[in-house]
Design a protein around this motif. Structure first.
Motif, mmCIF file in Angstrom:
data_model
loop_
_atom_site.group_PDB
_atom_site.id
_atom_site.type_symbol
_atom_site.label_atom_id
_atom_site.label_comp_id
_atom_site.label_asym_id
_atom_site.label_seq_id
_atom_site.Cartn_x
_atom_site.Cartn_y
_atom_site.Cartn_z
ATOM 1 N N ASP B 70 0.817 -1.211 0.000
ATOM 2 C CA ASP B 70 0.000 0.000 0.000
ATOM 3 C C ASP B 70 0.848 1.257 0.000
ATOM 4 O O ASP B 70 0.513 2.239 -0.650
ATOM 5 N N SER B 71 1.974 1.228 0.732
ATOM 6 C CA SER B 71 2.792 2.433 0.793
ATOM 7 C C SER B 71 3.433 2.730 -0.558
ATOM 8 O O SER B 71 3.553 3.882 -0.965
ATOM 9 N N LYS B 72 3.826 1.686 -1.285
ATOM 10 C CA LYS B 72 4.414 1.894 -2.616
ATOM 11 C C LYS B 72 3.336 2.335 -3.607
ATOM 12 O O LYS B 72 3.548 3.242 -4.401
ATOM 13 N N LEU B 73 2.201 1.670 -3.530
ATOM 14 C CA LEU B 73 1.120 2.038 -4.450
ATOM 15 C C LEU B 73 0.623 3.458 -4.194
ATOM 16 O O LEU B 73 0.141 4.126 -5.101
ATOM 17 N N GLY B 74 0.793 3.924 -2.957
ATOM 18 C CA GLY B 74 0.396 5.291 -2.615
ATOM 19 C C GLY B 74 1.286 6.348 -3.255
ATOM 20 O O GLY B 74 1.002 7.541 -3.180
ATOM 21 N N TYR B 97 -12.702 12.030 -0.897
ATOM 22 C CA TYR B 97 -12.246 10.642 -0.812
ATOM 23 C C TYR B 97 -10.752 10.533 -1.149
ATOM 24 O O TYR B 97 -9.986 9.851 -0.458
ATOM 25 N N ALA B 98 -10.333 11.262 -2.218
ATOM 26 C CA ALA B 98 -8.922 11.255 -2.626
ATOM 27 C C ALA B 98 -8.054 11.861 -1.527
ATOM 28 O O ALA B 98 -6.959 11.366 -1.229
ATOM 29 N N LYS B 99 -8.557 12.923 -0.911
ATOM 30 C CA LYS B 99 -7.804 13.593 0.170
ATOM 31 C C LYS B 99 -7.593 12.607 1.318
ATOM 32 O O LYS B 99 -6.505 12.526 1.895
ATOM 33 N N GLN B 100 -8.667 11.874 1.613
ATOM 34 C CA GLN B 100 -8.622 10.892 2.695
ATOM 35 C C GLN B 100 -7.592 9.785 2.395
ATOM 36 O O GLN B 100 -6.828 9.393 3.268
ATOM 37 N N SER B 101 -7.558 9.328 1.145
ATOM 38 C CA SER B 101 -6.651 8.232 0.826
ATOM 39 C C SER B 101 -5.221 8.694 0.579
ATOM 40 O O SER B 101 -4.283 7.982 0.913
ATOM 41 N N TYR B 102 -5.054 9.861 -0.054
ATOM 42 C CA TYR B 102 -3.706 10.277 -0.429
ATOM 43 C C TYR B 102 -3.085 11.319 0.508
ATOM 44 O O TYR B 102 -1.885 11.575 0.430
ATOM 45 N N GLY B 103 -3.887 11.956 1.363
ATOM 46 C CA GLY B 103 -3.359 12.940 2.317
ATOM 47 C C GLY B 103 -2.619 14.072 1.643
ATOM 48 O O GLY B 103 -3.151 14.718 0.735
ATOM 49 N N ASP B 104 -1.358 14.291 2.063
ATOM 50 C CA ASP B 104 -0.554 15.397 1.538
ATOM 51 C C ASP B 104 -0.268 15.260 0.052
ATOM 52 O O ASP B 104 0.153 16.216 -0.597
ATOM 53 N N LYS B 105 -0.441 14.046 -0.449
ATOM 54 C CA LYS B 105 -0.133 13.837 -1.862
ATOM 55 C C LYS B 105 -1.318 14.120 -2.774
ATOM 56 O O LYS B 105 -1.350 13.700 -3.920
ATOM 57 N N PHE B 106 -2.303 14.815 -2.228
ATOM 58 C CA PHE B 106 -3.429 15.250 -3.064
ATOM 59 C C PHE B 106 -3.770 16.689 -2.697
ATOM 60 O O PHE B 106 -3.900 17.024 -1.523
ATOM 61 N N LEU B 143 -4.758 15.325 -12.064
ATOM 62 C CA LEU B 143 -3.922 16.529 -12.139
ATOM 63 C C LEU B 143 -3.622 17.085 -10.747
ATOM 64 O O LEU B 143 -2.616 17.760 -10.543
ATOM 65 N N ALA B 144 -4.516 16.801 -9.790
ATOM 66 C CA ALA B 144 -4.328 17.316 -8.424
ATOM 67 C C ALA B 144 -3.479 16.383 -7.569
ATOM 68 O O ALA B 144 -3.186 16.671 -6.420
ATOM 69 N N MET B 145 -3.062 15.247 -8.147
ATOM 70 C CA MET B 145 -2.235 14.280 -7.419
ATOM 71 C C MET B 145 -0.802 14.785 -7.330
ATOM 72 O O MET B 145 -0.241 15.227 -8.336
ATOM 73 N N ASP B 146 -0.222 14.709 -6.150
ATOM 74 C CA ASP B 146 1.183 15.044 -5.982
ATOM 75 C C ASP B 146 1.987 13.811 -5.611
ATOM 76 O O ASP B 146 2.998 13.886 -4.917
#
Lengths: 126, 286
Positions: B70-74, B97-106, B143-146
């Motif tokens: 999960d950490s790599k896939l994240g 939902y994306a914010k919840q799953s990706y945290g700082d990376k979204f 596009l909002a994914m970091d």
């Protein structure tokens, strides 16, 4: 400004040419800030690394300079500098191709002089 | 962060979709993944992001297997045509939902900003959107994914010319907001070429070429003129393909070619033309 993939000229050189043109025509005035890499990149859909490469050409030519934390500015005297550079390039860019084509068509120097005189007088009349 | 594909092979019943692929992606940049229909682009992206498993070979991030981690896939996100999102999900909900799953990376603010630019209705369910807007919905999220790696599989499919233009500009905004490895698979090479720093071309499940944009633009030269003059020059070089029109011939020759012959015209080959000449089938020579 249109950037073309039809690469007779690499994209970074097209960028530097367009920026130079904008300075020469006064669209980007001396001692004013030019658009940022991000703005140029987004406007013309060019990779930012390519834009930077094009901008660095202008830095090397002494046309723009960096103000730390602010951005790139047009140097005082940049327009005059561009004029000098273009004068130096004039023969290479315009006269040489003209002579190459003239040679293929067997036009003499005299023929060419006549043609130029005619074009100039037509333009003066228009 | 280093993503490595080693000996990646995928066999479906009677087709080998990927055939022993090695690839390394590390340096942030915008990469183009180009290939004809059925070349294996989607299969490759699906395996990288563990949506499907490989028949053979490995995908690792910094040396560790991605599959089941999960950490790599994240660290990766794949935008694709296939829906893995709930069709009842409204864009606003998808952002939360994306914010919840990706945290700082979204970046939620950017997601909303991109959606606004596209005039995407945030309160409409994904399933109720038109084909074009379904893509836009997924593009705005991607596009909002970091994340360190963002993959776009045919992101502009079904988008009109203005929306494609907007997508490309926002892609550059997204990349400059946070540098990352962006891989975009597309058939619209001409439109995307000026944004790409790197070209990965795949054909029949194999990597055909992996070049940066400068290598790409000096990869081939087109020489045109009377057939005998073109042939005289071509025999001394490696020819990719030939196109003729009556007595006029154009040869696409590997490398940079120069000539003094005034009957010949020589020009560089743009990425889309090069791609077509490299991947053309015999049957297509009509």
């Amino acid at each position: 400004m249109e950037i073309s993939n039809d690469i007779q000229m690499p994209i970074f050189m097209q960028v530097s040419e367009k920026l130079t043109d904008a300075i020469f025509t006064g669209a980007f005035a001396e001692e004013t800030q030019i658009p940022s890499t991000t703005e140029i990149s987004m406007t013309y859909k060019i990779n930012p690394a390519t834009v930077l490469k094009g901008m660095n050409l202008l830095v090397d030519q002494g046309l723009i300079y960096k103000r730390r934390g602010v951005g790139m500015f047009v140097k005082q005297g940049a327009r005059e500098r561009i004029k000098t550079m273009r004068n130096e390039d004039f023969s290479e860019k315009f006269i040489k191709p003209l002579l190459d084509e003239a040679k293929k068509l067997d036009l003499s120097a005299e023929d060419l002089h006549k043609l130029i005189d005619k074009e100039m007088s037509d333009e003066a009349r228009a | 962060m280093k993503l490595e594909l080693k000996g990646l092979t995928k066999r479906f019943k009677d087709v080998t979709a990927l055939d022993n692929v090695d690839l390394c992606l590390e340096k942030p940049g915008i990469y183009g993944l180009l290939g004809r229909n059925g070349a294996g682009k989607t299969t490759m992206l699906n395996i990288i992001t563990a949506r499907i498993s490989a028949s053979e070979g490995t995908v690792t991030l910094d040396g560790e297997p991605v599959f089941d981690s999960d950490s790599k896939l994240g660290c990766m996100h794949l935008m694709s045509e296939v829906n893995y999102l709930d069709t009842d999900l409204r864009f606003k909900e998808a952002v939360a939902y994306a914010k919840q799953s990706y945290g700082d990376k979204f970046d939620s603010d950017s997601a909303m900003r991109y959606a606004h630019a596209f005039k995407l209705e945030g309160s409409k369910k994904l399933g109720k959107l038109s084909t074009g807007y379904k893509s836009i919905y997924k593009c705005c999220l991607a596009l909002a994914m970091d994340t360190e790696f963002v993959f776009f599989d045919e992101p502009v499919l079904g988008l009109d010319a203005n929306h494609r233009d907007l997508f490309y500009r926002l892609l550059l905004d997204s990349y400059q907001r946070k540098e990352k490895v962006v891989v975009i698979s597309t058939h619209l090479i001409e439109e995307a070429a000026s944004m790409l720093e790197h070209f990965i071309i795949i054909a029949s499940g194999r990597i055909l070429m992996n070049l940066d944009s400068e290598q790409m633009s000096s990869y081939a030269t087109a020489v045109s003129g009377p057939r005998d003059a073109v042939e005289a020059l071509a025999t001394r070089h490696s020819v990719i393909s030939r196109v003729s029109l009556g007595g006029l011939e154009t040869a696409y020759i590997k490398g940079i070619v120069e000539t003094d012959d005034p009957k010949l015209s020589v020009c560089a080959v743009d990425p889309q033309r090069l791609f077509i000449e490299l991947t053309r089938n015999e049957e297509e020579r009509v």
